[in-house]
Design an enzyme around this catalytic site. Sequence first.
Site, PDB file in Angstrom:
ATOM      1  N   ASP A  59      -5.675  -2.506   4.775  1.00  0.00           N
ATOM      2  CA  ASP A  59      -6.507  -1.618   5.259  1.00  0.00           C
ATOM      3  C   ASP A  59      -7.126  -0.989   4.054  1.00  0.00           C
ATOM      4  O   ASP A  59      -6.989  -0.244   3.289  1.00  0.00           O
ATOM      5  CB  ASP A  59      -5.830  -0.405   5.995  1.00  0.00           C
ATOM      6  CG  ASP A  59      -6.898   0.481   6.801  1.00  0.00           C
ATOM      7  OD1 ASP A  59      -7.962   0.721   6.226  1.00  0.00           O
ATOM      8  OD2 ASP A  59      -6.533   0.923   7.970  1.00  0.00           O
ATOM      9  N   SER A 109     -11.615   1.548  10.853  1.00  0.00           N
ATOM     10  CA  SER A 109     -10.773   0.572  10.911  1.00  0.00           C
ATOM     11  C   SER A 109     -10.542   0.032  12.673  1.00  0.00           C
ATOM     12  O   SER A 109     -10.029  -0.965  12.962  1.00  0.00           O
ATOM     13  CB  SER A 109      -9.135   1.050  10.598  1.00  0.00           C
ATOM     14  OG  SER A 109      -9.244   1.300   9.388  1.00  0.00           O
ATOM     15  N   THR A 172      -5.602  -0.041  13.243  1.00  0.00           N
ATOM     16  CA  THR A 172      -5.392  -1.370  13.116  1.00  0.00           C
ATOM     17  C   THR A 172      -4.316  -1.994  14.220  1.00  0.00           C
ATOM     18  O   THR A 172      -4.545  -2.974  14.811  1.00  0.00           O
ATOM     19  CB  THR A 172      -5.188  -1.684  11.591  1.00  0.00           C
ATOM     20  OG1 THR A 172      -6.241  -1.240  10.880  1.00  0.00           O
ATOM     21  CG2 THR A 172      -5.113  -3.287  11.306  1.00  0.00           C
ATOM     22  N   GLU A 287       9.266   6.581  10.254  1.00  0.00           N
ATOM     23  CA  GLU A 287       9.052   8.057   9.943  1.00  0.00           C
ATOM     24  C   GLU A 287       8.374   8.736  11.182  1.00  0.00           C
ATOM     25  O   GLU A 287       7.587   7.950  12.213  1.00  0.00           O
ATOM     26  CB  GLU A 287       7.660   8.316   8.889  1.00  0.00           C
ATOM     27  CG  GLU A 287       8.133   7.777   7.530  1.00  0.00           C
ATOM     28  CD  GLU A 287       8.864   9.242   7.205  1.00  0.00           C
ATOM     29  OE1 GLU A 287       8.284  10.405   7.238  1.00  0.00           O
ATOM     30  OE2 GLU A 287       9.995   9.188   6.253  1.00  0.00           O
ATOM     31  N   HIS A 337      -8.656   7.526   0.416  1.00  0.00           N
ATOM     32  CA  HIS A 337      -9.247   8.470   0.886  1.00  0.00           C
ATOM     33  C   HIS A 337      -8.979   9.574  -0.231  1.00  0.00           C
ATOM     34  O   HIS A 337      -9.849  10.344  -0.188  1.00  0.00           O
ATOM     35  CB  HIS A 337      -8.903   8.575   2.312  1.00  0.00           C
ATOM     36  CG  HIS A 337      -9.535   7.688   3.229  1.00  0.00           C
ATOM     37  ND1 HIS A 337     -10.877   7.733   3.304  1.00  0.00           N
ATOM     38  CD2 HIS A 337      -8.964   6.830   4.178  1.00  0.00           C
ATOM     39  CE1 HIS A 337     -11.210   6.784   4.434  1.00  0.00           C
ATOM     40  NE2 HIS A 337     -10.056   6.396   4.749  1.00  0.00           N
ATOM     41  N   HIS A 375     -12.187  -3.242   6.023  1.00  0.00           N
ATOM     42  CA  HIS A 375     -13.390  -2.744   5.517  1.00  0.00           C
ATOM     43  C   HIS A 375     -13.215  -2.365   3.874  1.00  0.00           C
ATOM     44  O   HIS A 375     -11.765  -2.618   3.705  1.00  0.00           O
ATOM     45  CB  HIS A 375     -13.854  -1.353   6.227  1.00  0.00           C
ATOM     46  CG  HIS A 375     -12.835  -0.488   6.219  1.00  0.00           C
ATOM     47  ND1 HIS A 375     -12.459   0.298   5.225  1.00  0.00           N
ATOM     48  CD2 HIS A 375     -12.093   0.143   7.214  1.00  0.00           C
ATOM     49  CE1 HIS A 375     -11.442   0.945   5.394  1.00  0.00           C
ATOM     50  NE2 HIS A 375     -11.029   0.765   6.705  1.00  0.00           N
TER      51      HIS A 375
HETATM   52 ZN    ZN Z   1      -9.933   4.754   6.226  1.00  0.00          ZN
END
Ligand code: ZN
Length: 528
Positions: A59, A109, A172, A287, A337, A375
């Site tokens: 990702d 995504s 995803t 998790e 991010h 991406h």
């Molecule tokens: Zn992202």
Amino acid sequence: MRQAFWVLVLACVFVTVDLQRPQQLKDYWMDLGQRKLREKLNTKPNTNVAKNVIIFIGDGLGVSTVTAARIHKGQLQGKTGEEGSLFFENFPYVGLSKTYNTDRMVSDSAGTATAILCGVKTKFGLIGVDDRTSFGNCTSEEGASVDSILKWANAEGKSTGIITTTRITHATPASGFAHSASRYWEADADLPADARGTCTDIAKQMIEGDGSFIKVILGGGRRQFYHRNESDPEYPNVKGKRTDRNLINQWLQAKADMNMRAEYVWNSTGFNSVEPADVDFLMGLFEPSHMQYEGERNHDMEPSLAEMTEKAIKILKKNAKGFVLLVEGGRIDHGHHASLARHAVTDTIAMEAAVKKAAELTSANDTLTVVTADHSHVFNIGGYAGRGIPILGVNDAESDKNGVPYTVLSYGNGPGYTAPREDPTTVNTSSWNYVYQSAVLTASETHGGEEVPVYAQGPMSHLFDFVYEQSYIAHVMAYAACVGPNKDHCKMAPPTPTTSGGSSLEFSVTKALVVTKMAVAVMVAVIL
Ligand SMILES: [Zn+2]
Ligand SMILES: *[C@@H]1O[C@H](CO)[C@@H](O)[C@H](O)[C@H]1NC(C)=O
Ligand SMILES: *[C@@H]1O[C@H](CO)[C@@H](O)[C@H](O)[C@H]1NC(C)=O
Ligand SMILES: *[C@@H]1O[C@H](CO)[C@@H](O)[C@H](O)[C@H]1NC(C)=O
Ligand SMILES: *[C@@H]1O[C@H](CO)[C@@H](O)[C@H](O)[C@H]1NC(C)=O
Ligand SMILES: *[C@@H]1O[C@H](CO)[C@@H](O)[C@H](O)[C@H]1NC(C)=O
């Protein structure tokens, strides 16, 4: 004083690196070039039928992330780094995939994973539905549903699996089994009032919908599967997100009713005790939300991406008809991010280990392996850094116009903007929590809009070697495996895998084309 200390540290690093740099003169480059040329001249397309398909989605794994991960990996081994390669960079075919969504130049995504897995491009934020759906509008899902390669494979009797380091209901993995006007409808409580009863949340689609046949489900996000009144087994203060019921119990019951052996695990001990020979279905949710970054992983509680991949393949391999497995290195994206580049590259290296493990457990003769990204990110490697300079460190070649040093890695936008810009030689840029600098201040660094690489090996991998729409990827996988829109591909010839270059399969396709062309020519002649 502090600055002097860091200058000293950097100086030591540079001197050490310079001593390590191998001298590579003309013989080295001539030999390398000639060797690679001969290798490439000897590469014959593999036109076998793909019994198995394994698709790895990093990702946010754009080209600059691959480069930075490769250099970091080499430097961790005491090398300069640039000259090495990640395992999948040695696959015989590479192409580029155009990642835009139908409504956005720079994608997310959900729309991109739908393109990769279902072969249809769609809007930003949509899962498994086409462009007719409006984001967040439940009734507009009507008639828009598209199927994924997992569903096509299941219809042909193959086993399927999904592995991710994010929540299993995240964009995803969800694109492998769900249909939703919003990627955020992960649990029933996430649905707006007017959508409840009409549209189904993603977790429930995994238990009751197109996800119900998936044999191996490994990742994070268990909160989406139990009730608000139930506590998490690992973190008693964390409660479930559902308002209806416990879906994990429902899943176990449903498999038991079918006389299938199903196991649910939520930590490494449980995971390690699963014997692949003894289970038909395995669900592991490690998790309440996303799994940890590889750099922060508690090995007693969470398996690595490579360990999950190994277990999944050992379970799925039991099916003589083969399997389709989706593996997502999901937190590369989250590292970016937050502009925590060390996490992004470390999670990339963890995904590389998973690709290597998968290659050890399968053969390129009958297994198509694709490694790609949904991406990119606005992540840069710049500044004329010297050969072998620590990739996580400061550019040694120049400072900015004001004389302030800057790091080799930076972001176009993100949380790491300050005015005036901080001198990075005053901090430890290789610490896990160092936020790399950006040109524009945004709360979260954004995706990038350029093409992403597609690395492939195995049957029909040569069909990936150009520039195409991202949705093309699903079509090649379907053709190679003879599933979905291409399930008739194998009927044209006996599906006996060959081990050499040319195959009877390709021959008969060519023959069929010649016959068709001749028939058309005769018809045209008759009409004229
Ligand atoms: Zn992202
Ligand atoms: C939702 O989509 C339906 C079907 O496309 C459309 O008729 C309706 O107007 C949309 N609702 C909103 C609030 O946009
Ligand atoms: C939680 O709520 C569900 C559904 O209302 C109920 O079946 C279950 O018994 C409750 N569990 C606890 C621990 O209260
Ligand atoms: C791991 O999960 C099992 C149940 O599968 C549980 O019995 C065990 O206590 C858990 N271990 C830890 C360390 O939490
Ligand atoms: C910088 O941080 C990294 C990661 O925590 C650590 O390994 C390294 O020793 C630190 N460097 C210095 C000079 O403190
Ligand atoms: C794969 O094919 C090659 C020849 O192309 C052969 O040498 C090799 O043994 C095969 N491997 C497997 C695992 O079938």
